[in-house]
Design a protein around this motif. Structure first.
Motif, PDB file in Angstrom:
ATOM      1  N   LYS A 108       7.146   5.886  -0.378  1.00  0.00           N
ATOM      2  CA  LYS A 108       8.409   4.403  -0.842  1.00  0.00           C
ATOM      3  C   LYS A 108       9.043   5.995   0.341  1.00  0.00           C
ATOM      4  CE  LYS A 108      12.064   2.533  -1.589  1.00  0.00           C
ATOM      5  NZ  LYS A 108      13.491   1.761  -2.791  1.00  0.00           N
ATOM      6  N   GLY A 109       9.743   5.938   1.673  1.00  0.00           N
ATOM      7  CA  GLY A 109      10.378   6.139   2.708  1.00  0.00           C
ATOM      8  C   GLY A 109       9.786   7.109   3.674  1.00  0.00           C
ATOM      9  N   LYS A 110       7.954   6.957   3.494  1.00  0.00           N
ATOM     10  CA  LYS A 110       7.551   7.911   4.181  1.00  0.00           C
ATOM     11  C   LYS A 110       6.745   7.233   5.718  1.00  0.00           C
ATOM     12  CE  LYS A 110       2.903  10.564   3.786  1.00  0.00           C
ATOM     13  NZ  LYS A 110       1.761  11.053   2.514  1.00  0.00           N
ATOM     14  N   ASN A 111       6.439   7.516   6.427  1.00  0.00           N
ATOM     15  CA  ASN A 111       5.712   6.829   7.906  1.00  0.00           C
ATOM     16  C   ASN A 111       4.268   7.212   7.630  1.00  0.00           C
ATOM     17  OD1 ASN A 111       5.955   6.034  10.690  1.00  0.00           O
ATOM     18  ND2 ASN A 111       6.952   7.598  11.241  1.00  0.00           N
ATOM     19  N   PHE A 112       4.016   6.419   7.404  1.00  0.00           N
ATOM     20  CA  PHE A 112       2.065   6.576   7.385  1.00  0.00           C
ATOM     21  C   PHE A 112       1.316   6.973   8.688  1.00  0.00           C
ATOM     22  CE2 PHE A 112      -1.853   4.464   7.930  1.00  0.00           C
ATOM     23  CZ  PHE A 112      -2.714   5.428   6.494  1.00  0.00           C
ATOM     24  N   TYR A 113       2.398   6.284   9.413  1.00  0.00           N
ATOM     25  CA  TYR A 113       1.852   6.368  10.917  1.00  0.00           C
ATOM     26  C   TYR A 113       1.978   7.719  11.535  1.00  0.00           C
ATOM     27  CZ  TYR A 113       0.408   1.396  10.024  1.00  0.00           C
ATOM     28  OH  TYR A 113       0.489   0.550   9.377  1.00  0.00           O
ATOM     29  N   GLU A 114       2.552   8.750  11.232  1.00  0.00           N
ATOM     30  CA  GLU A 114       3.150  10.102  12.318  1.00  0.00           C
ATOM     31  C   GLU A 114       2.058  10.557  11.740  1.00  0.00           C
ATOM     32  OE1 GLU A 114       6.637  11.296  10.183  1.00  0.00           O
ATOM     33  OE2 GLU A 114       5.842  11.908   8.559  1.00  0.00           O
ATOM     34  N   GLY A 115       1.923  12.052  13.159  1.00  0.00           N
ATOM     35  CA  GLY A 115       0.942  12.869  12.740  1.00  0.00           C
ATOM     36  C   GLY A 115      -0.329  12.320  12.702  1.00  0.00           C
ATOM     37  N   TYR A 116      -1.267  13.810  12.959  1.00  0.00           N
ATOM     38  CA  TYR A 116      -2.693  13.423  13.299  1.00  0.00           C
ATOM     39  C   TYR A 116      -4.186  13.408  12.840  1.00  0.00           C
ATOM     40  CZ  TYR A 116       0.486  13.353  18.112  1.00  0.00           C
ATOM     41  OH  TYR A 116       1.208  13.970  19.124  1.00  0.00           O
ATOM     42  N   SER A 117      -3.183  13.412  11.441  1.00  0.00           N
ATOM     43  CA  SER A 117      -4.658  14.357  10.980  1.00  0.00           C
ATOM     44  C   SER A 117      -5.251  12.801   9.924  1.00  0.00           C
ATOM     45  CB  SER A 117      -3.786  15.032   9.425  1.00  0.00           C
ATOM     46  OG  SER A 117      -2.771  14.066   8.318  1.00  0.00           O
ATOM     47  N   ARG A 118      -6.558  13.000   9.987  1.00  0.00           N
ATOM     48  CA  ARG A 118      -7.063  11.803   9.179  1.00  0.00           C
ATOM     49  C   ARG A 118      -6.483  11.283   8.239  1.00  0.00           C
ATOM     50  NH1 ARG A 118     -12.985  11.140   7.902  1.00  0.00           N
ATOM     51  NH2 ARG A 118     -14.419   9.809   8.781  1.00  0.00           N
ATOM     52  N   LYS A 119      -6.041  10.212   7.570  1.00  0.00           N
ATOM     53  CA  LYS A 119      -5.903   9.369   6.517  1.00  0.00           C
ATOM     54  C   LYS A 119      -6.531   9.378   6.043  1.00  0.00           C
ATOM     55  CE  LYS A 119      -1.898   9.884   8.534  1.00  0.00           C
ATOM     56  NZ  LYS A 119      -0.256  10.573   8.060  1.00  0.00           N
ATOM     57  N   LYS A 120      -5.954   9.710   4.117  1.00  0.00           N
ATOM     58  CA  LYS A 120      -7.041   9.192   3.369  1.00  0.00           C
ATOM     59  C   LYS A 120      -6.385   7.731   2.281  1.00  0.00           C
ATOM     60  CE  LYS A 120      -8.473  13.067   1.818  1.00  0.00           C
ATOM     61  NZ  LYS A 120      -8.664  14.554   0.986  1.00  0.00           N
ATOM     62  N   ILE A 121      -7.327   6.804   2.276  1.00  0.00           N
ATOM     63  CA  ILE A 121      -7.033   5.507   1.659  1.00  0.00           C
ATOM     64  C   ILE A 121      -7.913   4.574   0.544  1.00  0.00           C
ATOM     65  CG2 ILE A 121      -7.130   2.896   2.257  1.00  0.00           C
ATOM     66  CD1 ILE A 121      -5.096   4.793   4.010  1.00  0.00           C
ATOM     67  N   ALA A 122      -7.023   4.638  -0.607  1.00  0.00           N
ATOM     68  CA  ALA A 122      -8.045   4.609  -2.297  1.00  0.00           C
ATOM     69  C   ALA A 122      -8.235   2.877  -2.173  1.00  0.00           C
ATOM     70  CB  ALA A 122      -7.326   5.619  -2.841  1.00  0.00           C
ATOM     71  N   THR A 123      -8.879   2.576  -1.928  1.00  0.00           N
ATOM     72  CA  THR A 123      -8.965   0.849  -2.537  1.00  0.00           C
ATOM     73  C   THR A 123      -9.846   0.741  -3.183  1.00  0.00           C
ATOM     74  OG1 THR A 123      -8.504  -1.052  -1.451  1.00  0.00           O
ATOM     75  CG2 THR A 123      -9.744   0.649  -0.453  1.00  0.00           C
ATOM     76  N   LYS A 124      -9.846  -0.694  -4.167  1.00  0.00           N
ATOM     77  CA  LYS A 124     -11.198  -1.612  -4.704  1.00  0.00           C
ATOM     78  C   LYS A 124     -11.918  -1.927  -4.034  1.00  0.00           C
ATOM     79  CE  LYS A 124      -8.263  -1.581  -9.163  1.00  0.00           C
ATOM     80  NZ  LYS A 124      -7.559  -2.776 -10.067  1.00  0.00           N
ATOM     81  N   TYR A 179       3.905  -0.733   3.607  1.00  0.00           N
ATOM     82  CA  TYR A 179       3.990  -0.986   4.613  1.00  0.00           C
ATOM     83  C   TYR A 179       3.360  -1.844   6.332  1.00  0.00           C
ATOM     84  CZ  TYR A 179       3.861   4.092   3.124  1.00  0.00           C
ATOM     85  OH  TYR A 179       4.206   5.583   2.538  1.00  0.00           O
ATOM     86  N   ASN A 180       2.433  -2.645   5.495  1.00  0.00           N
ATOM     87  CA  ASN A 180       2.166  -3.874   6.215  1.00  0.00           C
ATOM     88  C   ASN A 180       1.315  -4.567   5.364  1.00  0.00           C
ATOM     89  OD1 ASN A 180       1.733  -1.255   8.890  1.00  0.00           O
ATOM     90  ND2 ASN A 180       2.260  -3.507   9.575  1.00  0.00           N
ATOM     91  N   ASP A 181       1.391  -5.631   5.710  1.00  0.00           N
ATOM     92  CA  ASP A 181       0.902  -7.176   5.282  1.00  0.00           C
ATOM     93  C   ASP A 181      -0.578  -7.167   6.056  1.00  0.00           C
ATOM     94  OD1 ASP A 181       3.044  -7.742   3.233  1.00  0.00           O
ATOM     95  OD2 ASP A 181       3.453  -9.582   4.364  1.00  0.00           O
ATOM     96  N   ILE A 182      -1.216  -7.233   5.119  1.00  0.00           N
ATOM     97  CA  ILE A 182      -3.214  -7.475   5.530  1.00  0.00           C
ATOM     98  C   ILE A 182      -3.251  -9.181   6.513  1.00  0.00           C
ATOM     99  CG2 ILE A 182      -5.386  -6.666   6.075  1.00  0.00           C
ATOM    100  CD1 ILE A 182      -4.400  -4.202   4.262  1.00  0.00           C
ATOM    101  N   CYS A 183      -3.481  -8.987   5.428  1.00  0.00           N
ATOM    102  CA  CYS A 183      -3.359 -10.894   5.331  1.00  0.00           C
ATOM    103  C   CYS A 183      -3.094 -11.557   4.254  1.00  0.00           C
ATOM    104  CB  CYS A 183      -4.933 -11.170   5.674  1.00  0.00           C
ATOM    105  SG  CYS A 183      -6.200 -10.574   4.810  1.00  0.00           S
ATOM    106  N   ASP A 184      -3.006 -13.128   3.846  1.00  0.00           N
ATOM    107  CA  ASP A 184      -2.714 -13.930   2.899  1.00  0.00           C
ATOM    108  C   ASP A 184      -4.430 -14.151   2.355  1.00  0.00           C
ATOM    109  OD1 ASP A 184      -0.230 -14.185   2.976  1.00  0.00           O
ATOM    110  OD2 ASP A 184      -0.262 -15.154   4.691  1.00  0.00           O
ATOM    111  N   ILE A 185      -4.451 -14.456   1.275  1.00  0.00           N
ATOM    112  CA  ILE A 185      -5.653 -14.787  -0.209  1.00  0.00           C
ATOM    113  C   ILE A 185      -5.707 -15.821  -1.164  1.00  0.00           C
ATOM    114  CG2 ILE A 185      -6.725 -12.891   0.708  1.00  0.00           C
ATOM    115  CD1 ILE A 185      -6.048 -11.432  -1.965  1.00  0.00           C
ATOM    116  N   SER A 186      -5.785 -16.444  -1.401  1.00  0.00           N
ATOM    117  CA  SER A 186      -5.875 -17.238  -1.833  1.00  0.00           C
ATOM    118  C   SER A 186      -7.478 -18.111  -3.372  1.00  0.00           C
ATOM    119  CB  SER A 186      -5.625 -18.600  -1.850  1.00  0.00           C
ATOM    120  OG  SER A 186      -6.131 -19.575  -1.188  1.00  0.00           O
ATOM    121  N   THR A 187      -7.636 -18.936  -3.829  1.00  0.00           N
ATOM    122  CA  THR A 187      -8.301 -19.094  -4.760  1.00  0.00           C
ATOM    123  C   THR A 187      -9.587 -19.872  -3.402  1.00  0.00           C
ATOM    124  OG1 THR A 187      -7.805 -18.785  -6.441  1.00  0.00           O
ATOM    125  CG2 THR A 187     -10.179 -19.924  -6.274  1.00  0.00           C
TER     126      THR A 187
END
Length: 228
Positions: A108-124, A179-187
């Motif tokens: 919370k409160g962090k600007n994900f898009y600032e800086g030039y370093s390569r971002k690390k994304i954790a996900t299933k 930070y951002n919604d990507i897309c809606d999902i459902s069954t």
């Protein structure tokens, strides 16, 4: 004298768990015999005489595999699984339950898009995450997580996560925000393309009844909203 139905049963794969429970409710509503599914024990296949259907219980990714290879005709599975595994199945309808969304989230409160370093994304969902950032033109490192993905940014393993968000409560309780919604999902209801040609009438009969039930439920929900 009752005539025996000699046709091969239509096979429907249900995703185990929450989707299974919602699917049972809607199939019950259109008159299918779901007593076996409600008292299943360790059984995995259940027959319904009315529609001459075999319901098969499997894990989400396997629904796609069984439908793609034609060993089942219809699959009930989340759009999230479809997006991640990208199998050759035909999506026939949105069942309008299991609604949630894919979202990019982090501390919370962090600007994900600032800086030039390569971002690390954790996900299933590495395929979903990679596709999302490719569209944005972002070069990222994907870290595949099997358990509670919210832990990754808290412990400093990643800058953010891509995950399914329903209410956002888990994120808030762990100091994270969307930070951002990507897309809606459902069954969704998916079919094997060959089955759709060979068993067109049987599949369309069930699909039409499900559509009617969904419309009926939506109208009922709207009426309740007006009353309240």
């Amino acid at each position: 004298m009752k005539c025996l139905d000699t046709r091969k049963p239509l096979k429907i794969a249900l995703t185990k768990g929450r989707i299974e429970k919602n699917a049972v409710e809607i199939f019950k509503a259109i008159g299918a015999d779901c007593r076996g599914l409600e008292n299943k024990g360790r059984k995995l296949i259940f027959h319904d005489d009315r529609y001459n259907v075999d319901f098969v219980l499997v894990k989400a990714p396997d629904v796609l595999t069984y439908v793609e290879h034609g060993v089942v005709d219809i699959g009930i599975v989340g759009k999230d699984t479809m997006m991640e595994f990208d199998k050759n199945c035909y999506e026939l309808m949105d069942l309008k339950f299991g609604k949630c969304k894919f979202a990019l989230a982090g501390p919370k409160g962090k600007n994900f898009y600032e800086g030039y370093s390569r971002k690390k994304i954790a996900t299933k969902y590495p395929h979903v995450a990679r596709s999302y950032f490719k569209k944005l033109g972002f070069d990222i490192e994907i870290i595949k997580i099997e358990g509670s993905v919210e832990l990754a940014p808290i412990l400093g393993l990643s800058d953010a996560i891509v995950d399914i968000v329903e209410t956002g409560t888990t994120l808030k309780e762990n100091g994270l925000e969307v930070y951002n919604d990507i897309c809606d999902i459902s069954t969704r209801l998916i079919v094997n393309t060959a089955s759709l040609k060979m068993k067109k009438m049987e599949i369309e009969d069930i699909v039409d009844r499900l559509k009617e039930e969904i419309v009926k439920k939506e109208q009922s929900d709207k009426s309740k909203e007006v009353i309240s």
